[in-house]
Scaffold this motif. Structure first.
Motif, PDB file in Angstrom:
ATOM      1  N   VAL A  83     -74.723 -10.404  21.931  1.00  0.00           N
ATOM      2  CA  VAL A  83     -75.583 -10.956  22.994  1.00  0.00           C
ATOM      3  C   VAL A  83     -76.911 -10.196  23.020  1.00  0.00           C
ATOM      4  CG1 VAL A  83     -75.829 -11.315  25.495  1.00  0.00           C
ATOM      5  CG2 VAL A  83     -73.620 -11.736  24.396  1.00  0.00           C
ATOM      6  N   ALA A  84     -76.864  -8.880  22.906  1.00  0.00           N
ATOM      7  CA  ALA A  84     -78.100  -8.081  22.925  1.00  0.00           C
ATOM      8  C   ALA A  84     -79.028  -8.512  21.798  1.00  0.00           C
ATOM      9  CB  ALA A  84     -77.764  -6.597  22.824  1.00  0.00           C
ATOM     10  N   GLU A  85     -78.464  -8.753  20.615  1.00  0.00           N
ATOM     11  CA  GLU A  85     -79.281  -9.185  19.483  1.00  0.00           C
ATOM     12  C   GLU A  85     -79.883 -10.561  19.720  1.00  0.00           C
ATOM     13  OE1 GLU A  85     -77.128  -8.751  15.727  1.00  0.00           O
ATOM     14  OE2 GLU A  85     -77.195  -6.571  16.104  1.00  0.00           O
ATOM     15  N   LEU A  86     -79.062 -11.494  20.208  1.00  0.00           N
ATOM     16  CA  LEU A  86     -79.557 -12.858  20.431  1.00  0.00           C
ATOM     17  C   LEU A  86     -80.634 -12.890  21.516  1.00  0.00           C
ATOM     18  CD1 LEU A  86     -76.169 -14.806  20.263  1.00  0.00           C
ATOM     19  CD2 LEU A  86     -78.010 -14.923  18.585  1.00  0.00           C
ATOM     20  N   LYS A  87     -80.509 -11.999  22.488  1.00  0.00           N
ATOM     21  CA  LYS A  87     -81.447 -11.974  23.610  1.00  0.00           C
ATOM     22  C   LYS A  87     -82.640 -11.054  23.369  1.00  0.00           C
ATOM     23  CE  LYS A  87     -79.389 -14.748  26.431  1.00  0.00           C
ATOM     24  NZ  LYS A  87     -79.967 -16.102  26.445  1.00  0.00           N
ATOM     25  N   GLY A  88     -82.559 -10.219  22.335  1.00  0.00           N
ATOM     26  CA  GLY A  88     -83.626  -9.247  22.101  1.00  0.00           C
ATOM     27  C   GLY A  88     -83.726  -8.237  23.232  1.00  0.00           C
ATOM     28  N   GLU A  89     -82.572  -7.886  23.807  1.00  0.00           N
ATOM     29  CA  GLU A  89     -82.540  -6.896  24.894  1.00  0.00           C
ATOM     30  C   GLU A  89     -81.717  -5.700  24.434  1.00  0.00           C
ATOM     31  OE1 GLU A  89     -84.114  -7.068  27.675  1.00  0.00           O
ATOM     32  OE2 GLU A  89     -84.488  -9.198  28.107  1.00  0.00           O
ATOM     33  N   SER A  90     -81.820  -4.604  25.179  1.00  0.00           N
ATOM     34  CA  SER A  90     -81.050  -3.421  24.810  1.00  0.00           C
ATOM     35  C   SER A  90     -79.587  -3.615  25.178  1.00  0.00           C
ATOM     36  CB  SER A  90     -81.597  -2.186  25.518  1.00  0.00           C
ATOM     37  OG  SER A  90     -81.271  -2.245  26.889  1.00  0.00           O
ATOM     38  N   ILE A  91     -78.737  -2.895  24.466  1.00  0.00           N
ATOM     39  CA  ILE A  91     -77.285  -2.900  24.728  1.00  0.00           C
ATOM     40  C   ILE A  91     -77.037  -2.520  26.196  1.00  0.00           C
ATOM     41  CG2 ILE A  91     -75.154  -1.611  24.202  1.00  0.00           C
ATOM     42  CD1 ILE A  91     -75.703  -3.132  21.759  1.00  0.00           C
ATOM     43  N   GLU A  92     -77.739  -1.495  26.667  1.00  0.00           N
ATOM     44  CA  GLU A  92     -77.517  -0.981  28.031  1.00  0.00           C
ATOM     45  C   GLU A  92     -77.855  -2.050  29.078  1.00  0.00           C
ATOM     46  OE1 GLU A  92     -79.156   0.612  25.629  1.00  0.00           O
ATOM     47  OE2 GLU A  92     -77.643   2.142  25.228  1.00  0.00           O
ATOM     48  N   PHE A  93     -78.987  -2.713  28.867  1.00  0.00           N
ATOM     49  CA  PHE A  93     -79.429  -3.726  29.820  1.00  0.00           C
ATOM     50  C   PHE A  93     -78.429  -4.891  29.876  1.00  0.00           C
ATOM     51  CE2 PHE A  93     -82.037  -7.510  30.922  1.00  0.00           C
ATOM     52  CZ  PHE A  93     -82.420  -7.128  32.192  1.00  0.00           C
ATOM     53  N   VAL A  94     -77.985  -5.340  28.713  1.00  0.00           N
ATOM     54  CA  VAL A  94     -77.040  -6.461  28.664  1.00  0.00           C
ATOM     55  C   VAL A  94     -75.700  -6.046  29.285  1.00  0.00           C
ATOM     56  CG1 VAL A  94     -75.726  -8.003  27.132  1.00  0.00           C
ATOM     57  CG2 VAL A  94     -78.155  -7.570  26.688  1.00  0.00           C
ATOM     58  N   ALA A  95     -75.275  -4.816  29.034  1.00  0.00           N
ATOM     59  CA  ALA A  95     -74.021  -4.317  29.618  1.00  0.00           C
ATOM     60  C   ALA A  95     -74.121  -4.341  31.140  1.00  0.00           C
ATOM     61  CB  ALA A  95     -73.740  -2.895  29.128  1.00  0.00           C
ATOM     62  N   GLU A  96     -75.224  -3.830  31.648  1.00  0.00           N
ATOM     63  CA  GLU A  96     -75.404  -3.747  33.105  1.00  0.00           C
ATOM     64  C   GLU A  96     -75.402  -5.137  33.740  1.00  0.00           C
ATOM     65  OE1 GLU A  96     -78.964  -2.428  35.983  1.00  0.00           O
ATOM     66  OE2 GLU A  96     -78.774  -1.226  34.150  1.00  0.00           O
ATOM     67  N   LYS A  97     -76.183  -6.045  33.137  1.00  0.00           N
ATOM     68  CA  LYS A  97     -76.310  -7.402  33.690  1.00  0.00           C
ATOM     69  C   LYS A  97     -74.980  -8.151  33.661  1.00  0.00           C
ATOM     70  CE  LYS A  97     -80.061  -8.973  35.168  1.00  0.00           C
ATOM     71  NZ  LYS A  97     -80.132  -9.011  36.660  1.00  0.00           N
ATOM     72  N   THR A  98     -74.305  -8.139  32.507  1.00  0.00           N
ATOM     73  CA  THR A  98     -73.083  -8.935  32.368  1.00  0.00           C
ATOM     74  C   THR A  98     -71.955  -8.367  33.243  1.00  0.00           C
ATOM     75  OG1 THR A  98     -72.556  -7.698  30.336  1.00  0.00           O
ATOM     76  CG2 THR A  98     -73.589  -9.851  30.065  1.00  0.00           C
ATOM     77  N   THR A  99     -71.945  -7.059  33.413  1.00  0.00           N
ATOM     78  CA  THR A  99     -70.925  -6.442  34.278  1.00  0.00           C
ATOM     79  C   THR A  99     -71.182  -6.812  35.737  1.00  0.00           C
ATOM     80  OG1 THR A  99     -70.482  -4.667  32.719  1.00  0.00           O
ATOM     81  CG2 THR A  99     -69.942  -4.214  35.009  1.00  0.00           C
ATOM     82  N   GLU A 100     -72.445  -6.782  36.109  1.00  0.00           N
ATOM     83  CA  GLU A 100     -72.823  -7.205  37.468  1.00  0.00           C
ATOM     84  C   GLU A 100     -72.418  -8.675  37.693  1.00  0.00           C
ATOM     85  OE1 GLU A 100     -76.993  -6.117  38.189  1.00  0.00           O
ATOM     86  OE2 GLU A 100     -77.193  -8.033  39.233  1.00  0.00           O
ATOM     87  N   ASN A 101     -72.665  -9.518  36.703  1.00  0.00           N
ATOM     88  CA  ASN A 101     -72.284 -10.937  36.795  1.00  0.00           C
ATOM     89  C   ASN A 101     -70.769 -11.097  36.970  1.00  0.00           C
ATOM     90  OD1 ASN A 101     -74.947 -11.572  36.275  1.00  0.00           O
ATOM     91  ND2 ASN A 101     -74.624 -12.084  34.120  1.00  0.00           N
ATOM     92  N   ALA A 102     -70.014 -10.338  36.187  1.00  0.00           N
ATOM     93  CA  ALA A 102     -68.547 -10.443  36.254  1.00  0.00           C
ATOM     94  C   ALA A 102     -68.053 -10.019  37.636  1.00  0.00           C
ATOM     95  CB  ALA A 102     -67.906  -9.581  35.166  1.00  0.00           C
ATOM     96  N   ARG A 103     -68.665  -8.980  38.200  1.00  0.00           N
ATOM     97  CA  ARG A 103     -68.248  -8.522  39.534  1.00  0.00           C
ATOM     98  C   ARG A 103     -68.496  -9.604  40.579  1.00  0.00           C
ATOM     99  NH1 ARG A 103     -70.585  -2.881  38.422  1.00  0.00           N
ATOM    100  NH2 ARG A 103     -68.727  -1.795  37.676  1.00  0.00           N
ATOM    101  N   LYS A 104     -69.635 -10.260  40.442  1.00  0.00           N
ATOM    102  CA  LYS A 104     -69.977 -11.314  41.392  1.00  0.00           C
ATOM    103  C   LYS A 104     -69.030 -12.512  41.233  1.00  0.00           C
ATOM    104  CE  LYS A 104     -74.579 -11.881  41.499  1.00  0.00           C
ATOM    105  NZ  LYS A 104     -75.751 -12.693  41.082  1.00  0.00           N
ATOM    106  N   LEU A 105     -68.818 -12.900  39.994  1.00  0.00           N
ATOM    107  CA  LEU A 105     -67.969 -14.060  39.698  1.00  0.00           C
ATOM    108  C   LEU A 105     -66.545 -13.882  40.212  1.00  0.00           C
ATOM    109  CD1 LEU A 105     -67.131 -16.670  38.111  1.00  0.00           C
ATOM    110  CD2 LEU A 105     -67.101 -15.274  36.046  1.00  0.00           C
ATOM    111  N   PHE A 106     -65.959 -12.722  39.990  1.00  0.00           N
ATOM    112  CA  PHE A 106     -64.555 -12.496  40.364  1.00  0.00           C
ATOM    113  C   PHE A 106     -64.406 -11.761  41.706  1.00  0.00           C
ATOM    114  CE2 PHE A 106     -64.458 -12.902  35.694  1.00  0.00           C
ATOM    115  CZ  PHE A 106     -63.583 -13.967  35.592  1.00  0.00           C
ATOM    116  N   LYS A 107     -65.540 -11.466  42.342  1.00  0.00           N
ATOM    117  CA  LYS A 107     -65.535 -10.699  43.596  1.00  0.00           C
ATOM    118  C   LYS A 107     -64.706  -9.426  43.477  1.00  0.00           C
ATOM    119  CE  LYS A 107     -66.622 -14.404  46.838  1.00  0.00           C
ATOM    120  NZ  LYS A 107     -66.106 -15.327  47.867  1.00  0.00           N
ATOM    121  N   ILE A 108     -65.019  -8.639  42.458  1.00  0.00           N
ATOM    122  CA  ILE A 108     -64.318  -7.364  42.286  1.00  0.00           C
ATOM    123  C   ILE A 108     -65.344  -6.230  42.350  1.00  0.00           C
ATOM    124  CG2 ILE A 108     -62.407  -8.289  40.944  1.00  0.00           C
ATOM    125  CD1 ILE A 108     -63.780  -7.462  38.392  1.00  0.00           C
ATOM    126  N   SER A 109     -64.875  -5.056  42.736  1.00  0.00           N
ATOM    127  CA  SER A 109     -65.831  -3.941  42.815  1.00  0.00           C
ATOM    128  C   SER A 109     -65.519  -2.986  41.681  1.00  0.00           C
ATOM    129  CB  SER A 109     -65.692  -3.224  44.133  1.00  0.00           C
ATOM    130  OG  SER A 109     -64.334  -2.894  44.328  1.00  0.00           O
TER     131      SER A 109
END
Ligand SMILES: [Zn+2]
Length: 253
Positions: A227-253
């Motif tokens: 995903v980082a390669e396809l988006k041209g973003e850093s690994i760290e940024f993509v990790a942070e964003k996708t983890t935040e998304n997963a927390r929101k989607l599943f309502k988990i902390s």
């Protein structure tokens, strides 16, 4: 770095304890354990959380996969899901698969798939649960049925369908998940390129075999890198964003 594997069939993984150890090492802090049928749902309810650690939490999801729907067990499985609905974070794996061998041959099988999926969708709406959807060959029907039922939160897992279906997914604020196949599958890459990072979560669908290698949750890093390669973003940024998304989607902390 914190990562969430949003879709894994943990009961099928050999030496799960070791696999969990390796997942912790690469930064996985949570896994959504999905069920597919009566037996795997029982495993998710009774066993899955025993494999969690102080560093990696396992969250249960119960489902009824469209493959080989055994009519004798549909009622039993749905009632098992209903009984445990307050203890799970999602309904999954659920959905439709018109490319499944039986469904290719018979419209009746497709109809049974739609009936089951519709009941699960209604349950998701009533109980306000997100769904993890398998949509192979039935992308438009899956998306339309989810929208029509009024389900609020959904992830179309390993999505590789047409852009027309992706557009609806995005319009309704649903998610798609990226698997390690985002490194090489033309259809999956196209989706990940088009979907904004705000609508992407990561998963492994373990223990699926990708290019000859059996997946385990630690391989979430392959999905992350792709995903980082396809988006041209850093690994760290993509990790942070996708983890935040997963927390929101599943309502988990
Ligand atoms: Zn799966």
């Amino acid at each position: 770095m914190e990562l969430i594997d949003t879709h894994a069939h943990l009961e099928e993984i050999k030496d799960l304890r070791e696999a969990i150890r390796r997942a912790v090492k690469v930064g996985v802090t949570a896994i959504i354990a999905v069920g597919s049928d009566y037996e795997s749902n029982l495993w998710v309810i009774r066993e899955s959380q025993k494999y969690g650690t102080s560093k990696l939490r396992i969250y249960p999801a119960l489902g009824l996969h469209p493959w080989g729907l055994d009519t004798s067990k549909i009622e039993e499985t749905i009632s098992l899901i209903e009984k445990n609905i307050n203890n799970i974070v999602a309904l999954g794996e659920v959905g439709l698969d018109y490319w499944y061998k039986d469904a290719r041959k018979s419209d009746n099988i497709k109809e049974v798939q739609r009936e089951v999926f519709s009941r699960i969708l209604n349950l998701a709406r009533e109980k306000d649960k997100p769904i993890s959807v398998h949509s192979r060959g039935a992308w438009i029907d899956c998306v339309d049925m989810t929208i029509e039922t009024g389900v609020k939160r959904a992830v179309f897992h390993w999505f590789s369908g047409p852009l027309e279906a992706l557009k609806k997914i995005l319009d309704y604020g649903y998610y798609v998940s990226a698997t390690p196949a985002a490194a090489y599958s033309k259809e999956h890459k196209k989706i990940i390129m088009k979907a904004p990072l705000e609508n992407i979560v990561l998963e492994t669908d373990s223990p699926v075999v990708y290019e000859g290698e059996t997946a385990e949750p630690a391989h979430i890093t392959k999905a992350l890198k792709a995903v980082a390669e396809l988006k041209g973003e850093s690994i760290e940024f993509v990790a942070e964003k996708t983890t935040e998304n997963a927390r929101k989607l599943f309502k988990i902390s």
